[in-house]
Scaffold this active site. Structure first.
Site, PDB file in Angstrom:
ATOM      1  N   CYS A  83      -4.575 -39.021 -30.433  1.00 50.09           N
ATOM      2  CA  CYS A  83      -3.784 -39.979 -29.675  1.00 50.09           C
ATOM      3  C   CYS A  83      -2.381 -39.419 -29.416  1.00 50.09           C
ATOM      4  O   CYS A  83      -2.244 -38.440 -28.690  1.00 50.09           O
ATOM      5  CB  CYS A  83      -3.760 -41.332 -30.381  1.00 50.09           C
ATOM      6  N   HIS A 184      -9.384 -42.555 -30.931  1.00 48.85           N
ATOM      7  CA  HIS A 184      -9.232 -42.562 -32.391  1.00 48.85           C
ATOM      8  C   HIS A 184     -10.596 -42.374 -33.051  1.00 48.85           C
ATOM      9  O   HIS A 184     -11.336 -43.360 -33.229  1.00 48.85           O
ATOM     10  CB  HIS A 184      -8.612 -43.878 -32.856  1.00 48.85           C
ATOM     11  N   GLU A 186     -11.273 -41.966 -36.096  1.00 43.56           N
ATOM     12  CA  GLU A 186     -11.309 -42.677 -37.378  1.00 43.56           C
ATOM     13  C   GLU A 186     -11.607 -44.165 -37.189  1.00 43.56           C
ATOM     14  O   GLU A 186     -11.877 -44.859 -38.170  1.00 43.56           O
ATOM     15  CB  GLU A 186      -9.991 -42.482 -38.128  1.00 43.56           C
TER      16      GLU A 186
END
Length: 210
Positions: A83, A184, A186
């Site tokens: 990001c 993202h 994660e």
């Protein structure tokens, strides 16, 4: 055998808990880097981030991390920007006029013709080129985004994937061991974990070859 040692840079703007947990789940040994000394012994460097470029660069400067990050990338060592961590790789940001790391030609620009801003939620990531970072992940798989700005590289050869929100934008870059994703991983479920596992495997291979 333990996994590769991955240093995650903490400059006060990263989603550290989530990325730490996700990297640990795929077998990496994670350390949090708040100063240059914490990079010693690491096999790879991850720069996550949420927020704007100017305060991020100010925090990196105060921590003495700008030159070490540039040196890491210049040395061809494994690097992943997530990001804002991807956006910081370019020459500068139109968001607040900040000069950024300048390791990729181009700028961070506002998403054009976007139906909504910020762009929040799941969206398809379409491969521009085959890359082992996406091994085992379907082309067009959904990943999770939260952003209003994107990197616009001057060299199309670094574009690894694109996504459409109003018009197509660059959602992943790759140049040798330098990798970056606008989404993202994660926060992107099984495919996000698979991508991080692929990155960890690339890091392990690089460390074994060193």
């Amino acid at each position: 055998m333990s996994g590769p040692r991955i240093a995650v840079v903490d400059y006060g703007a990263g989603n550290l808990v989530s990325i730490e947990q996700a990297l640990s789940r795929v077998g990496a040994a994670v350390t949090v880097a708040r100063e240059p000394e914490a990079l010693r012994g690491a096999d790879a460097l991850v720069v996550p981030g949420v927020g704007a470029a100017s305060p991020a660069m100010e925090r990196l400067a105060r921590a003495g991390l700008i030159d070490p990050i540039r040196g890491w990338i210049d040395a061809g060592r494994p690097f992943l920007g997530i990001c804002l961590g991807l956006q910081l790789l370019f020459d500068g940001s139109d968001e607040d006029g900040a000069a950024t790391l300048g390791v990729l030609g181009g700028r961070t620009v506002r998403l054009e013709d976007a139906p909504t801003l910020p762009h929040i939620g799941w969206n398809q990531v379409v491969r521009a080129a085959d890359h082992p970072l996406f091994a085992g992940i379907d082309d067009g798989a959904d990943f999770y985004f939260v952003h209003s700005y994107v990197g616009a590289p001057t060299d199309d050869a670094v574009v690894a994937a694109t996504t459409e929100h109003g018009r197509p934008f660059v959602s992943a870059v790759a140049r040798g061991s330098l990798l970056g994703v606008q989404f993202h991983p994660e926060r992107s479920g099984d495919d996000g974990l698979r991508l991080l596992a692929n990155f960890s495997a690339l890091v392990a291979s690089s460390a074994a070859a060193a």
